[in-house]
Design a protein around this motif. Structure first.
Motif, short mmCIF file in Angstrom:
data_model
loop_
_atom_site.label_atom_id
_atom_site.label_comp_id
_atom_site.label_asym_id
_atom_site.label_seq_id
_atom_site.Cartn_x
_atom_site.Cartn_y
_atom_site.Cartn_z
N ASP A 131 0.81 -1.22 0.00
CA ASP A 131 0.00 0.00 0.00
C ASP A 131 0.84 1.27 0.00
OD1 ASP A 131 0.92 0.16 2.58
OD2 ASP A 131 -1.02 -0.21 3.52
N GLY A 132 2.15 1.12 0.15
CA GLY A 132 3.03 2.28 0.06
C GLY A 132 3.00 3.19 1.27
N THR A 133 2.25 2.85 2.31
CA THR A 133 2.14 3.74 3.46
C THR A 133 3.20 3.49 4.51
OG1 THR A 133 0.58 2.26 4.54
CG2 THR A 133 -0.33 4.03 3.17
N HIS A 134 3.76 2.32 4.52
CA HIS A 134 4.79 2.05 5.52
C HIS A 134 6.03 1.47 4.85
CE1 HIS A 134 1.48 -0.77 5.46
NE2 HIS A 134 2.21 -1.74 5.91
N ALA A 139 6.09 -4.96 2.20
CA ALA A 139 6.31 -4.87 0.76
C ALA A 139 7.79 -4.71 0.44
CB ALA A 139 5.51 -3.72 0.17
N ALA A 140 8.50 -3.89 1.22
CA ALA A 140 9.93 -3.71 1.00
C ALA A 140 10.68 -5.01 1.24
CB ALA A 140 10.46 -2.60 1.90
N ALA A 141 10.27 -5.76 2.25
CA ALA A 141 10.89 -7.05 2.51
C ALA A 141 10.61 -8.03 1.37
CB ALA A 141 10.38 -7.62 3.84
N LEU A 153 11.29 -7.06 -12.04
CA LEU A 153 10.68 -6.88 -10.73
C LEU A 153 9.94 -5.55 -10.70
CD1 LEU A 153 10.27 -7.95 -7.87
CD2 LEU A 153 12.41 -6.84 -7.23
N LEU A 154 8.66 -5.60 -10.36
CA LEU A 154 7.81 -4.42 -10.35
C LEU A 154 7.18 -4.24 -8.98
CD1 LEU A 154 6.31 -2.12 -11.90
CD2 LEU A 154 4.58 -3.81 -12.44
N PRO A 155 7.66 -3.28 -8.19
CA PRO A 155 6.95 -2.94 -6.95
C PRO A 155 5.78 -2.03 -7.30
CG PRO A 155 9.20 -2.04 -6.96
CD PRO A 155 8.92 -2.60 -8.31
N SER A 156 4.62 -2.28 -6.71
CA SER A 156 3.44 -1.51 -7.07
C SER A 156 2.48 -1.44 -5.90
CB SER A 156 2.73 -2.18 -8.25
OG SER A 156 1.52 -1.52 -8.53
N ALA A 157 1.68 -0.40 -5.89
CA ALA A 157 0.63 -0.27 -4.90
C ALA A 157 -0.73 -0.57 -5.52
CB ALA A 157 0.62 1.14 -4.31
N ASP A 158 -0.76 -0.84 -6.82
CA ASP A 158 -2.02 -0.97 -7.54
C ASP A 158 -2.24 -2.41 -8.01
OD1 ASP A 158 -4.31 -0.62 -9.00
OD2 ASP A 158 -3.48 0.91 -10.33
N GLU A 159 -3.29 -3.03 -7.53
CA GLU A 159 -3.63 -4.40 -7.91
C GLU A 159 -3.86 -4.53 -9.41
OE1 GLU A 159 -7.37 -7.30 -7.06
OE2 GLU A 159 -6.54 -6.29 -5.31
N ALA A 160 -4.31 -3.48 -10.06
CA ALA A 160 -4.55 -3.52 -11.51
C ALA A 160 -3.26 -3.76 -12.30
CB ALA A 160 -5.20 -2.22 -11.96
N ASP A 161 -2.11 -3.50 -11.68
CA ASP A 161 -0.84 -3.75 -12.37
C ASP A 161 -0.62 -5.23 -12.65
OD1 ASP A 161 -0.19 -1.10 -12.57
OD2 ASP A 161 1.07 -1.07 -10.78
N VAL A 162 -1.25 -6.11 -11.89
CA VAL A 162 -1.14 -7.54 -12.16
C VAL A 162 -1.76 -7.83 -13.53
CG1 VAL A 162 -1.76 -9.86 -11.40
CG2 VAL A 162 -1.21 -8.11 -9.70
N VAL A 163 -2.96 -7.32 -13.76
CA VAL A 163 -3.63 -7.52 -15.04
C VAL A 163 -2.83 -6.87 -16.16
CG1 VAL A 163 -5.73 -7.00 -16.36
CG2 VAL A 163 -5.90 -7.72 -13.97
N ASP A 164 -2.32 -5.67 -15.93
CA ASP A 164 -1.54 -4.98 -16.95
C ASP A 164 -0.27 -5.74 -17.30
OD1 ASP A 164 -3.44 -2.97 -16.99
OD2 ASP A 164 -2.30 -1.62 -15.70
N LEU A 165 0.43 -6.26 -16.30
CA LEU A 165 1.65 -7.01 -16.56
C LEU A 165 1.36 -8.29 -17.35
CD1 LEU A 165 4.71 -7.46 -16.14
CD2 LEU A 165 4.13 -8.64 -14.02
N LEU A 166 0.34 -9.01 -16.95
CA LEU A 166 -0.01 -10.24 -17.66
C LEU A 166 -0.46 -9.96 -19.08
CD1 LEU A 166 -1.80 -12.22 -14.82
CD2 LEU A 166 0.57 -12.40 -15.59
N SER A 167 -1.17 -8.86 -19.28
CA SER A 167 -1.58 -8.47 -20.64
C SER A 167 -0.36 -8.12 -21.48
CB SER A 167 -2.53 -7.29 -20.59
OG SER A 167 -3.73 -7.65 -19.93
#
Length: 171
Positions: A131-134, A139-141, A153-167
């Motif tokens: 979520d990028g808040t802490h 997430a950093a670990a 390797l893609l760090p992201s706060a957005d669940e939609a990035d999973v769909v975008d990456l697979l597409s």
């Protein structure tokens, strides 16, 4: 009335947009070229993949790494629907493996998957959702845990990035 266009004075991009060049354009969608295996490394990632699997995918299969997987170098997978799966069988027909994590609890599974893919020459990618808040927490670990085992390797706060990456990978 017909307007003649001199294609010699047009740039290559402008020429490609002419009706004369349009006859060479392929109108069919590009066929998926990858047999993707998408693996959740922790329960948070499993929740994300259960929603992602609901989309229309051509060749993607979705799995969850069982808790404690990776000890002694073996990985226990189960399908997103709960059915069992064998890593060797899944990698035999895979061209890309995408590992998804929300924390570092799946580091053993990431290591074993990354090693198995490397030995077989299979492309790997990692997606870490947080979520990028802490900063400096789960997430950093997870990023640190996946870094040695994923070529991309893609760090992201957005669940939609999973769909975008697979597409983007055309699975």
């Amino acid at each position: 009335m017909t307007v003649a266009v001199q294609t010699q004075t047009l740039s290559s991009c402008a020429r490609a947009a002419t009706a004369q060049e349009a006859r060479y354009r392929i109108d069919r969608p590009i066929a998926p070229s990858r047999a993707g295996r998408v693996v959740a490394l922790d329960e948070g990632a499993a929740d994300v993949l259960s929603r992602t699997a609901q989309h229309d995918w051509a060749n993607a299969r979705f799995y969850v790494c069982e808790a404690g997987a990776g000890a002694a170098g073996d990985v226990v997978l189960r399908g997103i629907d709960g059915g069992p799966a064998t890593l060797a069988d899944e990698l035999a027909s895979a061209s890309v493996v995408v590992m998804v994590a929300t924390n570092d609890s799946g580091v053993g599974g990431a290591y074993a998957l990354g090693k198995a893919c490397w030995e077989r020459g299979i492309q790997t990618a990692g997606l870490v959702l947080g979520d990028g808040t802490h900063a400096g927490t789960a997430a950093a670990a997870a990023v640190a845990a996946l870094r040695p085992h994923a070529r991309v390797l893609l760090p992201s706060a957005d669940e939609a990035d999973v769909v975008d990456l697979l597409s983007a990978l055309r699975v």
